[in-house]
Every structure is written in structure tokens, then in C-alpha cells.
Design a protein around this motif. Sequence first.
Motif, PDB file in Angstrom:
ATOM      1  N   ASP A 168       0.825  -1.226  -0.038  1.00 51.97           N
ATOM      2  CA  ASP A 168      -0.008  -0.210  -0.103  1.00 51.97           C
ATOM      3  C   ASP A 168       0.868   1.347   0.107  1.00 51.97           C
ATOM      4  O   ASP A 168       1.647   1.506   1.005  1.00 51.97           O
ATOM      5  CB  ASP A 168      -0.857  -0.101   1.197  1.00 51.97           C
ATOM      6  CG  ASP A 168      -1.455   1.330   1.508  1.00 51.97           C
ATOM      7  OD1 ASP A 168      -1.713   1.978   0.553  1.00 51.97           O
ATOM      8  OD2 ASP A 168      -2.141   1.448   2.723  1.00 51.97           O
ATOM      9  N   SER A 170      -0.504   4.565  -0.416  1.00 47.98           N
ATOM     10  CA  SER A 170      -1.183   5.590  -0.340  1.00 47.98           C
ATOM     11  C   SER A 170      -1.040   6.124   0.914  1.00 47.98           C
ATOM     12  O   SER A 170      -0.692   7.507   1.131  1.00 47.98           O
ATOM     13  CB  SER A 170      -2.748   5.398  -0.468  1.00 47.98           C
ATOM     14  OG  SER A 170      -3.480   6.636  -0.381  1.00 47.98           O
ATOM     15  N   ARG A 171      -1.285   5.203   1.902  1.00 50.94           N
ATOM     16  CA  ARG A 171      -1.020   5.712   3.564  1.00 50.94           C
ATOM     17  C   ARG A 171       0.346   6.314   3.822  1.00 50.94           C
ATOM     18  O   ARG A 171       0.551   7.194   4.366  1.00 50.94           O
ATOM     19  CB  ARG A 171      -1.369   4.637   4.401  1.00 50.94           C
ATOM     20  CG  ARG A 171      -2.998   4.505   4.513  1.00 50.94           C
ATOM     21  CD  ARG A 171      -3.809   4.366   3.096  1.00 50.94           C
ATOM     22  NE  ARG A 171      -5.198   4.016   3.251  1.00 50.94           N
ATOM     23  CZ  ARG A 171      -5.669   2.898   3.120  1.00 50.94           C
ATOM     24  NH1 ARG A 171      -5.143   1.878   3.134  1.00 50.94           N
ATOM     25  NH2 ARG A 171      -6.874   2.828   3.306  1.00 50.94           N
ATOM     26  N   HIS A 172       1.390   5.209   3.447  1.00 50.19           N
ATOM     27  CA  HIS A 172       2.857   5.857   3.552  1.00 50.19           C
ATOM     28  C   HIS A 172       3.416   5.323   2.326  1.00 50.19           C
ATOM     29  O   HIS A 172       3.289   4.281   1.731  1.00 50.19           O
ATOM     30  CB  HIS A 172       3.600   5.259   4.933  1.00 50.19           C
ATOM     31  CG  HIS A 172       2.923   5.954   6.093  1.00 50.19           C
ATOM     32  ND1 HIS A 172       1.969   5.540   6.978  1.00 50.19           N
ATOM     33  CD2 HIS A 172       3.364   7.166   6.608  1.00 50.19           C
ATOM     34  CE1 HIS A 172       1.693   6.128   7.949  1.00 50.19           C
ATOM     35  NE2 HIS A 172       2.767   7.350   7.797  1.00 50.19           N
ATOM     36  N   ASP A 200      -5.815   5.997  -2.891  1.00 48.17           N
ATOM     37  CA  ASP A 200      -6.713   5.925  -1.825  1.00 48.17           C
ATOM     38  C   ASP A 200      -6.826   7.331  -1.457  1.00 48.17           C
ATOM     39  O   ASP A 200      -6.239   8.274  -1.866  1.00 48.17           O
ATOM     40  CB  ASP A 200      -6.141   4.930  -0.750  1.00 48.17           C
ATOM     41  CG  ASP A 200      -7.345   4.221   0.131  1.00 48.17           C
ATOM     42  OD1 ASP A 200      -8.375   4.952   0.500  1.00 48.17           O
ATOM     43  OD2 ASP A 200      -7.222   3.096  -0.067  1.00 48.17           O
ATOM     44  N   GLN A 202      -5.541   8.678   1.253  1.00 50.36           N
ATOM     45  CA  GLN A 202      -4.679   9.551   1.891  1.00 50.36           C
ATOM     46  C   GLN A 202      -3.606  10.044   0.799  1.00 50.36           C
ATOM     47  O   GLN A 202      -2.478  10.652   1.224  1.00 50.36           O
ATOM     48  CB  GLN A 202      -3.962   8.766   2.948  1.00 50.36           C
ATOM     49  CG  GLN A 202      -4.870   8.393   4.030  1.00 50.36           C
ATOM     50  CD  GLN A 202      -6.121   7.402   3.991  1.00 50.36           C
ATOM     51  OE1 GLN A 202      -5.920   6.700   2.886  1.00 50.36           O
ATOM     52  NE2 GLN A 202      -7.079   7.452   4.664  1.00 50.36           N
ATOM     53  N   SER A 224      -1.492  13.481   8.943  1.00 51.88           N
ATOM     54  CA  SER A 224      -2.630  12.740   8.758  1.00 51.88           C
ATOM     55  C   SER A 224      -2.894  12.089  10.040  1.00 51.88           C
ATOM     56  O   SER A 224      -1.993  12.224  10.987  1.00 51.88           O
ATOM     57  CB  SER A 224      -2.742  11.580   7.710  1.00 51.88           C
ATOM     58  OG  SER A 224      -1.815  10.464   8.064  1.00 51.88           O
ATOM     59  N   HIS A 226      -2.982   8.848  10.859  1.00 53.24           N
ATOM     60  CA  HIS A 226      -1.951   7.743  10.617  1.00 53.24           C
ATOM     61  C   HIS A 226      -0.405   8.346  11.028  1.00 53.24           C
ATOM     62  O   HIS A 226       0.090   7.583  11.909  1.00 53.24           O
ATOM     63  CB  HIS A 226      -2.023   7.226   9.516  1.00 53.24           C
ATOM     64  CG  HIS A 226      -3.325   6.602   9.001  1.00 53.24           C
ATOM     65  ND1 HIS A 226      -3.682   6.649   7.752  1.00 53.24           N
ATOM     66  CD2 HIS A 226      -4.356   6.023   9.540  1.00 53.24           C
ATOM     67  CE1 HIS A 226      -5.050   6.415   7.600  1.00 53.24           C
ATOM     68  NE2 HIS A 226      -5.370   5.580   8.742  1.00 53.24           N
ATOM     69  N   ASP A 227       0.063   9.341  10.532  1.00 50.12           N
ATOM     70  CA  ASP A 227       1.049  10.034  10.963  1.00 50.12           C
ATOM     71  C   ASP A 227       1.187  10.416  12.305  1.00 50.12           C
ATOM     72  O   ASP A 227       2.098  10.163  13.020  1.00 50.12           O
ATOM     73  CB  ASP A 227       1.364  11.180  10.118  1.00 50.12           C
ATOM     74  CG  ASP A 227       1.374  10.981   8.577  1.00 50.12           C
ATOM     75  OD1 ASP A 227       1.562   9.887   8.003  1.00 50.12           O
ATOM     76  OD2 ASP A 227       1.088  12.019   7.877  1.00 50.12           O
ATOM     77  N   HIS A 288     -13.092   5.326  -1.575  1.00 52.96           N
ATOM     78  CA  HIS A 288     -11.584   5.578  -1.390  1.00 52.96           C
ATOM     79  C   HIS A 288     -11.000   6.263  -2.506  1.00 52.96           C
ATOM     80  O   HIS A 288      -9.872   6.289  -2.865  1.00 52.96           O
ATOM     81  CB  HIS A 288     -10.821   4.228  -1.470  1.00 52.96           C
ATOM     82  CG  HIS A 288     -11.017   3.682  -0.178  1.00 52.96           C
ATOM     83  ND1 HIS A 288     -10.733   3.814   1.229  1.00 52.96           N
ATOM     84  CD2 HIS A 288     -11.770   2.357  -0.025  1.00 52.96           C
ATOM     85  CE1 HIS A 288     -10.984   2.969   2.016  1.00 52.96           C
ATOM     86  NE2 HIS A 288     -11.691   2.060   1.361  1.00 52.96           N
ATOM     87  N   TRP A 480      -0.936  -3.379   4.243  1.00 56.95           N
ATOM     88  CA  TRP A 480      -1.660  -2.102   4.503  1.00 56.95           C
ATOM     89  C   TRP A 480      -0.724  -1.052   5.348  1.00 56.95           C
ATOM     90  O   TRP A 480      -0.339  -1.487   6.329  1.00 56.95           O
ATOM     91  CB  TRP A 480      -3.106  -1.939   5.175  1.00 56.95           C
ATOM     92  CG  TRP A 480      -3.958  -3.048   4.117  1.00 56.95           C
ATOM     93  CD1 TRP A 480      -4.433  -4.194   4.353  1.00 56.95           C
ATOM     94  CD2 TRP A 480      -4.589  -2.614   2.812  1.00 56.95           C
ATOM     95  NE1 TRP A 480      -5.199  -4.725   3.298  1.00 56.95           N
ATOM     96  CE2 TRP A 480      -5.030  -3.698   2.462  1.00 56.95           C
ATOM     97  CE3 TRP A 480      -4.314  -1.258   2.080  1.00 56.95           C
ATOM     98  CZ2 TRP A 480      -5.899  -3.653   0.976  1.00 56.95           C
ATOM     99  CZ3 TRP A 480      -5.119  -1.489   0.769  1.00 56.95           C
ATOM    100  CH2 TRP A 480      -5.926  -2.674   0.288  1.00 56.95           C
ATOM    101  N   GLU A 482      -0.805   1.787   6.972  1.00 57.79           N
ATOM    102  CA  GLU A 482      -1.191   2.870   8.009  1.00 57.79           C
ATOM    103  C   GLU A 482      -0.415   3.084   8.927  1.00 57.79           C
ATOM    104  O   GLU A 482       0.062   4.247   9.382  1.00 57.79           O
ATOM    105  CB  GLU A 482      -2.644   2.660   8.403  1.00 57.79           C
ATOM    106  CG  GLU A 482      -3.790   3.117   7.416  1.00 57.79           C
ATOM    107  CD  GLU A 482      -4.306   1.793   6.936  1.00 57.79           C
ATOM    108  OE1 GLU A 482      -3.337   0.797   6.841  1.00 57.79           O
ATOM    109  OE2 GLU A 482      -5.456   1.510   6.296  1.00 57.79           O
TER     110      GLU A 482
END
Length: 765
Positions: A168, A170-172, A200, A202, A224, A226-227, A288, A480, A482
Motif C-alpha cells: 500500500d 497511499s497511507r505511507h 486511496d 490519503q 494525517s 495515521h502520521d 476511497h 496496508w 497505515e
Amino acid sequence: MKYSAIILLLLSVCISCQTTSKTVAATEISIVPKPSDMVITEGSYLFSKRTKIFVDNENQKPAAKYLSDLFEKAAGYPIFISETKGNATIIFTEDKSIKPEGYHLEISPKKINIKASDAAGYFYGIQTIRQLLPPSIETANSIEKNWSVPSIVINDTPRFSWRGMQMDFSRHFFSIDEVKTFLNYMALYKLNTYHMHLTDDQGWRIEIKKYPLLTEKGAWRVESSHDITCNELAKTDPSFIIDEQHYHNREGQRMYGGFFTQEQIKEIITYAAERQIEVIPEIDMPGHLKSAIDNYPYLSCTNEAGWGELFSSPACLGKETTYEFTKDILAEIVDLFPSKYVHIGGDEVNIESWKKCPLCQKAIKDHHLKNEHELQSFFNRDIETFLNSKGKRLLGWDEIVEGGLSKDGTMMWWRNWAPTMRDIAAKHGNDMIITPCFEYYFDAKHEATPFEKIYQYEPIPENFTKEQAKHILGIQANLWSEMIPNFKRLQFQAFPRFLALAETSWTSKEDKNYDDFQKRMNLQYKRLEALNIQYHIPPVTGLKDKVAFLDKVTIELNAPLEDMVIYYSTDGTTPSKTSKKYTAPLEFSQTTTLNTIAYRGNVASETKAALIEKQNYLESLNITPKTGALQRWTGVKQFKIVDSVALPKNATYQFVTVINLAGNEGIEQLSMVFKGYFYAEAEGLYEFATKSDDGSLLFIGDKMVVDNGGNHSAIEKNGMVALQKGWHPITIKYHEATGGGELSVSFKAPNGEKQVLKGNVIAHD
């Protein structure tokens, strides 16, 4: 005569450079995944600077080059490739009778023969040789001198054609060099499908020339949620530090992000193809999609980006511009990626916005659809028709089944709590990839998805017919990101679970054996270390989450793997190699928090902590309750975490005979409280355990005995309590956040066996 003697001596030296007589024992060989058939013979083969490879067709050259490059990096010299047999001792031979991706490998002291029918087969034969070589073959400029492999005969073919890993972005985000490194891991363990989750909410991570704002703005973000979580965790665990290379100053702000240009994507695809890996793109739609809607707000039902209760607001399926936009993007995607499949996501779509949108409701009416699920399927089929026109097939998460799936659509089954999606697809003859959340989501904590659980999982359901089983193309694990903010943390989440997945994907069900696999893993860890992989090792065993005692207690610790050393602390600090070394059982007479860690070389386990608590007996109640059941209160969308769950003033109850989710499976934001009494049959120390997805708390009276709080995958936590004989108040609180769900409770009486909490030991008023 003098010259003849010298020549004979030189010949013998040359032969000894090429061969060695050492015979290797089976315990010294570790090949993952386990081959279909393997016989060890006498002696071994020794590589040298004079070793040459013979190839006679183009399919063989990538594998030959890969072996040559390995030696050039590690040993300092390449293995030269020849198109004439001459004095070559590694011989590639085409054999059309061998199944796709299969190979025949025969190693003797004088020669290595590799037979296959395709490029993948030759390549996997080389990967087996790679694992037969010393682990130092993975190290640049190695000091190793003995590059020998055992004499062996192997016939090998894979079980599944789809042997996948997902990342993934997008998140990181991860760099192109890190992608290449990961592809090398996949090659080593014969995985062949790389799923890139590129878009996604993010962040948008791939250049689309027609819509430049997707990467000019959509690829960048301020901090974000998540960050924030990763930064908080990083205060005590450096593995959660966000990779600095992905921070940039943009428009006067420090922003996180990045994306792949189309040229970089081509570079990744070429690199993967050289390793027999197909790259599958995922472009999420119609949900998303916030990183796109932020910059092209006309795509949404309200002309602005936003969030629903759990998920972002999707694209409007009542607007023609949505269909144009997504097809424009996919047109560039299909030109870039040669893969047969394009993944469109399709999961976790917030259909509530469509219910309120007059354009979506008009589309439902105009197209004679029943509901919003069918509206999404209408969109999916339109996109599928477009992909088919480009020679591609649609792939999506299992939600795409809900409103109806075309005959050619392919599904990734991920929701353990929605097995009907898998069954419907099988009944209709749709192909599918098995990637269940509870087993193959490698971003989950290792205690929730442990190594053995992954290895023991059988992807083909027992109730599937042989014909239905043919539609299971294979398996895939997902990472994933996140809570994976850097590549070292990704390694930690992926390994060694990566190898368990690889063996299930390649090795037949009948040939798998966990004990044998563990023995081979003891050697594989050395290879992971040579690759500089920060792999996970399990924490110290022999320690409960909470240990109760009355006078004093002795704790005996055990290392989970060979060659491990245990360290501990009792002063609240995180243990390390500078802490006390464990050499003998520990005795406690006062309440203490014991923190433990184990090292295998420089690789550390996770810290395991336990409260060692001196207790007095809790007094029992003088009551005669009704046995066999507890009272259960249920609430939906009232709390977000188990620690907040509280009974309303006028709570209504049901009577239940066992603590589980019966009748409430798959409900999001579900809260429960079970209350009643527990019977201690004798005075003593009792152990309780809850296994839950997400959080659960167990109390005896006002005392918390098991703290299994937080939102997480299914994890078992335990605790002990000193009880007088008789009845004691018991309360179990539970909360499920996103609709998966699992709950069970067990106990162990003094000197008894672990058993489910039910029957005559529970009661209510």
C-alpha cells in the motif's frame, strides 16, 4: 614425463576447483517453499571463476543472468554465459513436458542440469540453487570462499498460479529502490504477483498525464491521523519513525508524500518481469477516492470532498463526468501495465451519500436497479466493459459481488466475516484470490496473526467441489501501510510470515508439515539476516499478561527460537542487551512489572511485559443465582472503543449461555456487556482469558482481570485473580469497530485445564 606429470597435476587442481566430495545432510538443507520431490545424492558441486552456463534459447537467459549477477555481487566475479556447451557445467535444457513454472534440477559434483518449459521454470530453478548456496550469496563483497551446493535431484511445480504480495503506497509511501528490494524478496521465495495499491483517500501515487492535479496536489498531505499515531508510537519504538525522505517543502508547508512517474512505473514493471513477477495496479473507485475528489470536486455528489461516518464520500454515480474521469485514468493505466488484470478496489463504499443524491437515485430508477449496491455493480460492469475493450480483466475486493458480478469479473476475498461472497463467486464460476483479513493481512500485529496461523491456514474451503476449487487462482498477503511508515517496519511486519505464505502458495497441501517447516526456518533466518531484513521473532514464552500470587511466585522464561538470549528488567525500563541476562527462574515476593526481551544475534523480539501481582483472596457472595447463563446488553453505534462502553440507565438484557457474537456477526460499532456471576469451585488462583476482535475487558467485581482493550485484530490476553470458593460478580465488556468481530472467553481453575466459560460456572440473578 616431467611435463606430463605437471599437466596431470594441473588437471587435478582444475577438477578440484569445480567439484567437491562433501555430502550434505538433509538437516543442512533449507528450501522454502518446499519442493514437490527432492532426493539428496552423494557429493556437492563447487562454483568457481571458471564456471560457465550453457543456454540455447531466449527463455533461459534471464535466469542465467540472475545467477551471474548474484555471483558478481557476492563473490566478485560473474558466471559467464555461453551459447555452446563446450566446457560449461551448468546446462539449461528445454523440456516441454514440464508444467508452466515447474522445473527439474539435478546437481552432481560435475554438473548442474536445469530443465523447464518456460522462462519462469528456469528462473525458479535458479532460486532453488540460490537457497542451496551459503546465505552469504546475499551479501555484497562476501568473504565466503566455498560456493558449493549439495548434489540433489528436485522435481518441482507450484500449487497455485497466483502467489501474491501487496504493498500500500497511499497511507505511507515507499521509494523505487525499496520496491526493487521487495521484488527481490518475492523472487527468492517464488512469489509471482505484485499488487500495487496506488491510490486511496490519503494520497494519489501514480502520474496521470490528463489530470496533473492528482499528483501535483493529491500526492501530498499535511500530517494525517495515521502520521500522528506513528509519531506517538515512535516516542518509545523507533521502528515507527516516519521516513524523512518522503517529506518535502511545498507551497510553504512541510508535507508528506510522493508518487511514481510513468517512467518509474515502467522501470518497476521491467525489473519485476526479469524476476517473473507480474505487477497488478489498483486504482480505487468509486470509493476511497478522496485524494482525487479533493482536487476535482465535481466528481462527488455534493461537489466537495468529505467523509461519511466511517469512509470517505465516493464519486457520484449519477454523473457522466465520473464515468469519463475513471475511464480516462484507466486508459493511461492499461497502456502502462501489461498485466491481464486491473484492480478497481470497490471496497468500503459509503453508499449513504448515494441514498441522499437525486442524481444517483435517478440513475437507479433509469437503469431499473433495486438499490445502491446494484448501482455500484452497474458502475463496475461499465468499467469492466471498458477494460475488456482494452484486453484487460476487472479485479476487485469481495464487495463487488454484493450487487451482482459478471461472469468474467475476478474477486479478492478478504472479509472473513463475509464467506457468502466467496461462496456466491464460486457458485457463479468466477475466479477468485484468497486474501483473508484474519490470516493474510500482514499489517496486523504478530500476536493477532502469528506465523503458525498463517502456515496452517488452508485457502480452499472444505465445502468447495473440485470444479469450484479450480476457480481459486491462488493466495495473496497484504501490507496496508497505515502503521507502516518506513521500509524497516514493513520488513518487520512481512517477515517471517512472508515465508509461510510462500510455502502455502507453492507447496501442495499434502506436502506441508509445520514441524518440518520450523526446522527449515532455523536456517532461513540466517539468510534473512544476510539480506539485512529486520524480521520479527516471537516474544519470550512462559509469561502470562498478569500473574497473581499470594506469598511468592517463581517465573520460568523460555526463548521461542534457537540461539536466543533473554534479558529482563524490573524497574520499568525497556530491556536491552545492557539489562540483566536471564540465566535461571526468577522469584518474586512483591508486586512487580517484569519486562522481557529476547535476542537472536542483533535481531530483537518484541518486549513482553507482565504484572506480577501479590493479591489477597476476593471474598465470595452469599447468593444462590440461576445457573447456566449470563445477561447480555447490546448496543450499536454508541461507543468507539471498549474502554468507553457503559451500560445505559434502563438497559435491557438477553440471556446467553456462552459469550460470543452469535446473532451479531459483521455489525460495525457493536458494543456488548455480559454480566452475572462466576463460581469458583475451590479457593485458589484462577486464570481468565479473552480473545477478541476488537477490544474486551473482563472484571471480577470491580477488579480488572483481563485487559484486552483497544481496536485490534483478534488477540488473546489473559490474567489471574485469587478467589475464595463461591460466587463472584463477573462483567465482560466488548466492542467491535469495523464489522469483523470475534469474541470468546475461557478460564482455568487451580490445577485444572483451560475451558470455555459456560455451563454451571456462570449464573445470573
